[in-house]
Write an enzyme that holds these catalytic residues in place. Structure first.
Site, short mmCIF file in Angstrom:
data_model
loop_
_atom_site.label_atom_id
_atom_site.label_comp_id
_atom_site.label_asym_id
_atom_site.label_seq_id
_atom_site.Cartn_x
_atom_site.Cartn_y
_atom_site.Cartn_z
N ARG A 55 0.82 -1.21 0.00
CA ARG A 55 0.00 0.00 0.00
C ARG A 55 0.86 1.26 0.00
O ARG A 55 0.68 2.16 -0.82
CB ARG A 55 -0.86 -0.04 1.26
CG ARG A 55 -1.85 1.08 1.40
CD ARG A 55 -2.58 0.86 2.72
NE ARG A 55 -3.03 -0.51 2.78
CZ ARG A 55 -4.13 -0.94 2.18
NH1 ARG A 55 -4.89 -0.09 1.51
NH2 ARG A 55 -4.50 -2.20 2.25
N THR A 56 1.80 1.33 0.90
CA THR A 56 2.64 2.53 1.01
C THR A 56 3.49 2.70 -0.24
O THR A 56 3.64 3.82 -0.76
CB THR A 56 3.53 2.44 2.26
OG1 THR A 56 2.71 2.19 3.40
CG2 THR A 56 4.31 3.72 2.47
N ARG A 65 11.46 2.64 3.09
CA ARG A 65 10.84 1.88 4.18
C ARG A 65 11.89 0.95 4.74
O ARG A 65 12.58 0.27 3.97
CB ARG A 65 9.70 1.04 3.59
CG ARG A 65 9.06 0.11 4.59
CD ARG A 65 7.92 0.85 5.25
NE ARG A 65 7.01 0.00 5.95
CZ ARG A 65 5.74 0.33 6.17
NH1 ARG A 65 5.26 1.47 5.72
NH2 ARG A 65 4.96 -0.46 6.85
N HIS A 69 5.87 7.11 10.69
CA HIS A 69 5.26 6.83 9.38
C HIS A 69 4.60 8.12 8.93
O HIS A 69 3.38 8.22 8.83
CB HIS A 69 4.25 5.69 9.52
CG HIS A 69 3.75 5.17 8.22
ND1 HIS A 69 4.28 5.54 7.00
CD2 HIS A 69 2.76 4.28 7.93
CE1 HIS A 69 3.64 4.92 6.04
NE2 HIS A 69 2.73 4.16 6.57
N LYS A 99 24.47 -7.98 0.51
CA LYS A 99 25.92 -8.05 0.35
C LYS A 99 26.65 -7.25 1.43
O LYS A 99 27.86 -7.08 1.35
CB LYS A 99 26.32 -7.53 -1.04
CG LYS A 99 25.80 -8.39 -2.17
CD LYS A 99 26.23 -7.85 -3.52
CE LYS A 99 25.51 -8.59 -4.66
NZ LYS A 99 25.48 -7.82 -5.91
#
Lengths: 306, 306, 306
Positions: A51-52, A101, A129, A80
């Site tokens: 969604r975000t 995120r 958020h 890595k």
């Protein structure tokens, strides 16, 4: 150049301008359809959040820009052993703005400290958020006409719900607010928010255990999920879970102008029978989420459209 | 507004129009290069299917639109317990049209029931895969000039192969067709299709076990894969597997105008030595898959190009 | 039509033209902003490599084209047993050019043999990674003004590091080069490169174990990672690992015009305190990686911009 790390990064005046811009975008989308032509958004999602991610991508595409990135850490250089700050310095060669995120709190701040392009914190662990908070503010202001003079019920898991914490911190800057905190004892709003945010700002609030007690007086009901695992024991969960499920019958207790918001995804805390109620605006909220992110991208990139 | 759920959603007349449009797109691609400017396709793939996803994305990009989405369920909100109908209502805030692939039969129908934007069923479990059928029909009509008056061989796993079932259902609406069903006993076409679709529509068919018996009379040979696991015992598999592998030698038995189709991916059921035969059109078929999806997107979005 | 399989695919003259084009793109990006309008790049990454994938995607987007593809094998048809050559013939229906990353050596060559569109080898196992070499060459030529008359130190794992092997093979075609090979005994440059590439081309080189010995005379220091697992025993690793970590103190031994390159990602072989040194150009290198890939895409597609 600036970033968006916390919902408090913008002053009340700046926020007003941002929300005004979002409303203008909603009204005249064609005006902005090429505003970011040639610009690229990198979505760096170290944990999945469809969604975000999609709402940021839709925002950039609506502005005529393009998108590249990754949707989970597996397919990133993190495997890595590369540091976030190295990744961001490289990605700055590929894109003009980043939405990040990350499961670790503070990771976007580390990125921002080393970045030559604007970073949007699209969620860092249980911490912040901010684009969700901007979405909530735009939804309330657009549909209520104001961010002050409101009685706001916050319902569900108020202990761990970061969207609720951020929303409170953003709202206390407005006048004449009342909060009604609706949660089981185990999931009360943390003391540091009640004391340091609400009391210190002289914002009146009360705490109740059942939604029914609060509904009649609310202008806004902000719903969140109550996860079973958060209860101390099975008995308490069984006894109380219905207190936090909004259904048609409970909606009858609410005023005709009360709006129901939810950051989504919803599981069962709002019965689907409520969806058709005109007061249920959680899907409209998703739409506002795109407008506010369009406004945010333009603002952080310093792009002005006349 | 309409969706594409099943290959039978379009009437014969509508289908003709759609295929005409696809042929016009093939002929004059530049005419359509900006037809979907500013439009967004969301590819919601709850299970991976690279070919199907990329062909939809290529179609939208060819029309000047853009694309967002996810390619496997891991990176979707489904993991958080969100319902398909909630996901679709949110995605409708981000995109103008959706292509959905889902492992559960019927999931795209649930989505369509709650969607304010068109949904394309890009495959739901073993149930439907209508854009493959549209691709097959466009390929046959473009290269044979007709959808009636054909003898069509269907070869391989006719029991579980959903593309074969859908193709039969779509074709029986045309005149003067003959089907030759080529499969091992274990993998015969299910009774409900033989009786309810073929017999009820008075479409003649015969069943054979070996490809060689059928090849000389076919206009179209539609190949599918025969998976070893589908056989009752190892012996049968060893004895019969070559019956369903098309090679150069078997191609000599076929007429010079017989076309070989395959929904792809192929494993070994068509020997690579057949690829250079002008009658092998399975890679052309992939190209027609893009044209027909372009036509489909335009049709579902109600966009007309003069 | 041509592909890019190995860094030696281009002659010195062709390479000069390619790097000239990259420099023109750097200087006048707007001139090229729509050069690939309507063109599509497919990024087929059978193993994840975020940096390489994003740099190709950024290159195509900068040229006004668009992008589709996959970022790991899980979400590809490979899981269904499709051959690389079948995949490429299908993808050629969806895109105009491909960047392919594959864990198996030679996979991109197989693809190229069956492809009707240009293929860029974006890394095949331990074999080749030609766009990294083009990036290195562009970086050196842009910042030093030449590819000949240089003393070049190559430091770290010279045995398994494919970027180092490719870079040497590309550079020996220029005049007046000197190599200093800096590595532990266990990770020396393979004999076939020392003999068949360096000696055969009469390129002088020497081998040293400690970076300090080499630094004062270098024009270029090309750093790579030394992985602990590559050492024969723990003791050797502990004793020598600092020889291959570049820090501020070691930088004091180097000339004021020596440039430090690194293919990235870096782990700890360059201390972050070096990042602000103007001689550290590894993040600039990432930027040149985009310009050179833009030039490559234009060249392989045969697109000329005046």
């Amino acid at each position: 150049m600036r970033h968006l790390m916390s919902p408090l990064d913008f002053s009340v005046e700046e926020l007003d301008k941002l929300l005004d811009l979002a409303n203008d975008i909603e009204k005249y989308p064609e005006k902005y359809a090429h505003a970011c032509a040639g610009k690229k958004l990198a979505t760096l999602f170290y944990e999945p959040s469809t969604r975000t991610r999609l709402s940021h991508e839709a925002a950039m595409l609506n502005l005529g820009g393009s998108v590249l990135g990754f949707s989970s850490a597996d397919s990133s250089s993190a495997a890595k052993g590369e540091s976030v700050s190295d990744t961001i310095r490289t990605v700055a060669c590929y894109a003009d703005i980043v939405a990040m995120r990350h499961p670790k709190e503070g990771a976007p701040m580390v990125a921002a400290a080393h970045s030559s392009i604007p970073i949007i914190n699209a969620g860092d662990g249980g911490h912040q958020h901010p684009t969700q908070t901007l979405t909530d503010l735009l939804t309330i202001r657009s549909l209520k006409g104001r961010l002050g003079n409101l009685t706001i019920g916050l319902c569900g898991d108020l202990k761990f719900g970061r969207t609720v914490h951020s929303l409170i911190q953003a709202l206390v800057r407005y006048d004449n607010l009342n909060f009604v905190l609706i949660s089981p004892e185990e999931l009360r709003l943390p003391t540091y928010i009640r004391h340091d945010v609400l009391r210190r700002n002289h914002v009146p609030y009360k705490e109740v255990v059942r939604m029914e007690e609060a509904l009649p007086e609310l202008d806004i009901l902000y719903m969140t999920r109550v996860q079973k695992e958060r209860f101390f024991n099975e008995e308490d969960y069984v006894r109380m879970k219905d207190f936090y499920i909004l259904d048609k019958k409970k909606m009858e207790l609410a005023g005709k102008d009360m709006l129901v918001l939810h950051p989504l995804p919803r599981v069962n805390e709002i019965s689907v029978e409520v969806d058709d109620d005109p007061r249920a605006v959680y899907f409209k909220q998703a739409k506002y989420g795109v407008y506010v992110r369009m406004a945010l991208i333009l603002t952080l990139l310093g792009i002005h459209v006349d």
